[in-house]
Design an enzyme around this catalytic site. Structure first.
Site, short mmCIF file in Angstrom:
data_model
loop_
_atom_site.label_atom_id
_atom_site.label_comp_id
_atom_site.label_asym_id
_atom_site.label_seq_id
_atom_site.Cartn_x
_atom_site.Cartn_y
_atom_site.Cartn_z
N SER A 24 0.84 -1.20 0.00
CA SER A 24 0.00 0.00 0.00
C SER A 24 0.87 1.24 0.00
CB SER A 24 -0.90 0.00 1.24
OG SER A 24 -1.54 1.26 1.43
N TYR A 48 -2.42 -1.30 10.26
CA TYR A 48 -2.50 -1.62 8.84
C TYR A 48 -1.25 -1.15 8.10
CZ TYR A 48 -4.17 -1.30 3.97
OH TYR A 48 -4.30 -1.40 2.60
#
Length: 287
Positions: free
Chosen positions: A179, A192
């Site tokens: 990400s 995350y």
């Protein structure tokens, strides 16, 4: 996420379950390939986690169009998974549906075993499944949340790769989904973002480990992409402006990311390993 001046680009919406369902989104994400296939994965077999929707669905359909049989791994979103399987079959390829939690090592072993049993081999592994749970303060992250996020986002990558290794031959590819948050961080997604940073290190380390075996390992670091994870994560007002602060002023679509996974999975990227592609709407990140 944008402030009050951000442009509204999606209807406000939210979902109360992770990782979200594509059937409940409006507008629906664009997952269909934009171009005709050229046999880039002809005769190949791929496992794609999180394959029921979002980026995983787009990868599954694109890989099928390029000639691959696909095993679709998903948590519980059976309706979404059936839609993806139908789209894969419409491309003339087999879709094997495998439901379960990638954070469970036994399940990951079974995923690979069933894929080999049904398809005879394994050429491409796409580690893509993820979950995220925003919190305003690090002290709000419970031990249970921390464990679950790492279990899904990172341990699952290890478990599936370990299970796949005995079956991957020279020329095989592993593609991991990380990400943009691995590079710029995210104040509300501490756990995350940490898992996504670990995936970058995992990709680079594994690439070095497997280079002499002829197995390439790369990653894709999407920016804001319109997937079920978004309404399942953020409140409706944030969903409405999702992606509006990117240089391109919009969120990306899953089919704008899957082409990166395809490139890294096929022989067109034969001299790339340990690398990360950045489909993020023009945001410049380091690394």
């Amino acid at each position: 996420m944008a402030g009050s001046a951000a442009k509204k680009i999606n209807p406000p919406q939210e979902q109360d379950h992770q990782p979200g369902r594509e059937t409940e989104m409006h507008p629906k994400p664009d997952y269909m390939p934009k171009f005709q296939g050229n046999g880039r994965l002809a005769g190949k077999v791929a496992i794609i986690t999180g394959g029921d929707s979002g980026i995983g669905r787009a990868c599954a359909v694109l890989f099928a169009r390029e000639g691959a049989e696909v095993a679709l791994v998903y948590l519980e979103e059976t309706e979404d998974a059936k839609i993806t399987a139908a789209a894969v079959k419409a491309e003339g390829k087999q879709a094997l549906l495998l439901r379960g939690d990638v954070g469970d090592k036994t399940f990951c072993d079974n995923v690979v075993g069933k894929t080999i049993e049904e398809c005879g081999k394994l050429d491409v592994l796409v580690n893509n499944a993820a979950e995220q749970h925003p919190q305003d303060d690090i002290t709000d992250i419970s031990p249970e949340q921390l464990q679950k996020t790492f279990q899904t986002n990172l341990f699952g990558y290890f478990y599936l790769t370990q299970a796949a290794m005995p079956h991957l031959k020279s020329g095989a590819s592993i593609v991991n989904t990380t990400s943009v948050t691995a590079y710029r961080g995210s104040p509300q997604l501490l756990d995350y973002s940490s898992t996504k940073g670990a995936i970058v290190a995992f990709t680079r380390s594994l690439a070095g480990s497997l280079a002499e075996k002829g197995i390439r390992v790369n990653a894709v670091a999407p920016g804001p992409i319109w997937t079920p994870l978004i309404p399942a994560t953020f409140p409706a007002d944030k969903v409405a402006e999702f992606g509006s602060t990117q240089p391109m002023k919009r969120a990306g679509q899953p089919n704008e990311v899957a082409t990166c996974h395809l490139f890294l999975a096929c022989e067109e990227s034969s001299y790339l390993s340990g690398q990360v592609l950045h489909p993020n709407g023009g945001e410049i990140v380091g690394g």
